[in-house]
Design an enzyme around this catalytic site. Sequence first.
Site, PDB file in Angstrom:
ATOM      1  N   ASN A 129       0.842  -1.188   0.000  1.00 42.37           N
ATOM      2  CA  ASN A 129       0.000   0.000   0.000  1.00 42.37           C
ATOM      3  C   ASN A 129       0.882   1.245   0.000  1.00 42.37           C
ATOM      4  O   ASN A 129       2.110   1.149  -0.044  1.00 42.37           O
ATOM      5  CB  ASN A 129      -0.968  -0.008   1.196  1.00 42.37           C
ATOM      6  N   ILE A 150      -2.235  -8.074  14.002  1.00 39.12           N
ATOM      7  CA  ILE A 150      -1.234  -7.699  15.002  1.00 39.12           C
ATOM      8  C   ILE A 150      -1.863  -6.932  16.153  1.00 39.12           C
ATOM      9  O   ILE A 150      -1.577  -7.186  17.330  1.00 39.12           O
ATOM     10  CB  ILE A 150      -0.104  -6.885  14.339  1.00 39.12           C
ATOM     11  N   PHE A 181      -4.530   2.269  14.941  1.00 35.63           N
ATOM     12  CA  PHE A 181      -4.953   3.256  13.955  1.00 35.63           C
ATOM     13  C   PHE A 181      -6.060   2.642  13.107  1.00 35.63           C
ATOM     14  O   PHE A 181      -6.043   1.437  12.818  1.00 35.63           O
ATOM     15  CB  PHE A 181      -3.790   3.662  13.049  1.00 35.63           C
TER      16      PHE A 181
END
Length: 422
Positions: A230, A328, A346
Amino acid sequence: MLTGKRILLIITGGIAAFKCHDLVRRLRQRGAFVRCVMTEAATRFVTPLSLQALSEDKVYADMFSLTDESEMGHIELSREADLLVVAPATADILAKMAAGLADDLASTVLLATDKAVLAAPAMNVRMWLHAATQANVVTLRSRGVLFVGPNEGPMACNEFGPGRMSEPLEIVAAIEAFFTGLLPAPDVHAALPLPPEAISLPHQPLLGRRALVTSGPTREAIDPVRYISNHSSGRQGHAIAAALARLGADVTLVSGPVSQLDPAGVRVVKVESADQMLSACQAALPVDVAICAAAVADWKLARLAGSKLKKSPGAPPPSLELVPNPDILATLSAAGNSRPRLVVGFAAETEEVVANAVAKRARKGCDWILANDVSPASGTFGGENNTIHLVTADGVEDWPTQSKDAVAARLAARIAQHLTAI
């Protein structure tokens, strides 16, 4: 937090004085009253009129103005504030403060005050590292003067190193830390000498704390040549790692492939895939706080091709079977006895940013989520600015659009406040 607090901002003559416009604006946004004192040299870089407009108060520069002395003598000016902030704090003003000189309004105010003083040094790297400046800093610290910065980086004089004034939001964070007790009010009459190795460091409320930060993208190999990834630059994650380190944390930064420079004073583990990133994170445990700022690829190939996939004339493209990557953030949030005391994630969203972030926080089991808009129009991926919505158990806090360094400084200060309170 700063509502009703009275800040006396002393501006001296350095190119970093231009940052004081933003500093005054940020303090006023938070409800603080700001009054400015300028040296004559400072007026060569910024105008009293501009600071008067931003502070909505008179700006003081003339030691011998009879009007000022009758309305507000320098003694009253120096003592009516809750905190004195010197920004930029040039080598000259630090020397005057250390020697007890009082040859202009700024130095006189500093000598006459009985309130706390926070200095934000700004000067050429050689001036900062000069033995005379370092000795002056040791002297001032021993008298209770607080410091924020300086930062390391490129300077107006085309040199690189420590000496850059802290960014306005870093100074604001230090001011907020002072008023919340993270920076204790000094005893101005005490003698508290610090070791020489501490003279270039700001106050460090995270000293002794361990932090884990993930940053950048991951690359999930398709074959030996191609991969899925990305547009994440790693700028935000690296800035967070640097901000935590400046507050004294022992930081491990697990980074995907980025072009960002490694932050100073940070242990960096470089990885490629999500599996590698998870392994590196687990190896870094235990930590007090984990911030998952990396843009981890959601999927990887079920089977990695051992050789380059070739295209043949008339043949359809190969079918790529995808499977989920390890989560994660969820893994760290459910790490049992090894779970960090604070887990921050986030949520990079392109629509319904806050709603999706609230749902993600509940789904992942983390403590905080920083939601941001990463749609192409936002310019967040690869850009310099970010617009954050902090989602916690207490609700949603909307942060203004600001630089990623400023976001990092604000987040680091909030983390320090949180860990100190629990």
